[in-house]
Write an enzyme that holds these catalytic residues in place. Structure first.
Site, PDB file in Angstrom:
ATOM      1  CG  HIS A 108      -0.186   0.065   2.536  1.00 45.60           C
ATOM      2  ND1 HIS A 108       0.468  -1.034   3.074  1.00 45.60           N
ATOM      3  CD2 HIS A 108       0.022   1.073   3.405  1.00 45.60           C
ATOM      4  CE1 HIS A 108       1.031  -0.703   4.224  1.00 45.60           C
ATOM      5  NE2 HIS A 108       0.782   0.594   4.441  1.00 45.60           N
ATOM      6  CG  ASP A 110       1.502   4.881   4.805  1.00 48.15           C
ATOM      7  OD1 ASP A 110       0.991   3.751   4.913  1.00 48.15           O
ATOM      8  OD2 ASP A 110       2.640   5.159   5.228  1.00 48.15           O
TER       9      ASP A 110
HETATM   10  C1  SIN Z   1       6.214  -1.356   9.253  1.00 45.99           C
HETATM   11  O1  SIN Z   1       5.742  -1.615  10.355  1.00 45.99           O
HETATM   12  O2  SIN Z   1       7.302  -1.798   8.878  1.00 45.99           O
HETATM   13  C2  SIN Z   1       5.469  -0.454   8.311  1.00 45.99           C
HETATM   14  C3  SIN Z   1       4.019  -0.453   8.594  1.00 45.99           C
HETATM   15  C4  SIN Z   1       3.270   0.554   7.739  1.00 45.99           C
HETATM   16  O3  SIN Z   1       3.380   1.746   8.007  1.00 45.99           O
HETATM   17  O4  SIN Z   1       2.592   0.156   6.813  1.00 45.99           O
END
Ligand code: SIN
Length: 290
Positions: A108, A110
């Site tokens: 995704h 964000d």
């Molecule tokens: C992560 O925890 O490595 C990234 C999680 C996210 O922000 O999608």
């Protein structure tokens, strides 16, 4: 890693990944306000490499917030309860005995379902498990550039439909979850709304174009049937997340990572059951994709 040409930066040192996508930055102390020239160099390196890691920066939450605001104003983080006393910080926490799928375990970009999705996400590692827990990033600009001119012409002008429904909607993954989760997720009918963005967007700083779709938040393509959308998006998701376009970020404790949501997508890998993982996350407001 290659050493970046020293003449490009006077203050910071930048070690890019061989592909140029992803880089490590040293020579700054993010706990203190950056001098204008240092900040300009950090922003230039970030624009160039899209995902930049700052090792050995064990920032407090206040320092993380202050660094974020040097990059830009906070973005809006829906559907997850923020940290007490820190409305702009999310704690991504998974306990050793937690069975629920780790947060972010799907490609995704964000909050791409927002009218003005965040330009940057900044993640600071607090507790890193001894195994697993890497974050993968795909270079959506190089993925676009690698498409044939015929395919590019076909995609230009299309608008993709984005929604949070599959994750945070009333019938989404979190609504159906039965395992206990430490993070407080807010399932909401608001998540079932959708909007459209250009399927290919132009980066406001670099001018590079990038695919702007992801399996978690892109639910269709305007004007195409469901079957046509699925076929086209399925191809694009596979294309952009192939190994050639992916940077694997391996965490160490006290590291700050900043990525550009306008030209990347990411995936949080699991593989650390039995171990604690704790991260703190902020976002920087972005602009309407064009
Ligand atoms: C992560 O925890 O490595 C990234 C999680 C996210 O922000 O999608």
């Amino acid at each position: 890693m290659l050493a970046e040409a020293a003449r490009d930066y006077r203050i910071i040192s930048v070690r890019p990944e061989p592909s140029g996508f992803g880089a490590e930055i040293t020579g700054v102390d993010l706990a203190r306000p950056l001098a204008p020239e240092a900040l300009a160099e950090v922003k230039a390196a970030w624009a160039r490499h899209a995902v930049v890691a700052f090792p050995d920066q064990p920032l407090t939450l206040d320092e993380l917030e202050a660094f974020t605001q040097q990059i830009g104003p906070f973005g809006e983080d829906p559907f997850i309860k923020p940290m007490p006393g820190h409305p702009n910080v999310l704690e991504l926490r998974r306990e050793p005995d937690e069975k629920a799928t780790n947060f972010g375990a799907g490609w995704h970009s964000d909050w791409s379902f927002q009218p003005e999705p965040p330009a940057a996400t900044i993640l600071r590692s607090e507790v890193v498990p001894p195994v697993g827990g890497d974050t993968l990033f795909c270079d959506a600009a190089r993925a676009w550039e690698a498409l044939s001119p015929t395919m590019q012409r076909m995609l230009e002008g299309l608008r993709a439909v984005h929604s949070a429904t599959r994750a945070y909607g009333t019938r989404g993954v979190f609504a159906r979850e039965t395992e206990k989760r430490t993070m407080e997720i807010i399932v909401s009918p608001d998540a079932d709304r959708s909007l459209t963005h250009p399927l290919v967007r132009t980066h406001p700083v670099t001018g590079r174009r990038a695919l702007y779709v992801s399996p978690v938040y892109t639910t269709g393509v305007e004007g195409l049937t469901v079957e046509e959308s699925q076929a086209l998006l399925g191809f694009l998701f596979k294309h952009m997340t192939q190994d050639a376009f992916v940077y694997r970020h391996r965490w160490r404790a006290g590291m700050v990572l900043m990525w550009d949501n306008r030209c990347t997508a990411h995936f949080a890998e699991g593989g650390y059951d039995g171990h604690l993982r704790v991260m703190h996350r902020t976002t920087v407001a972005g602009e309407r994709p064009v």
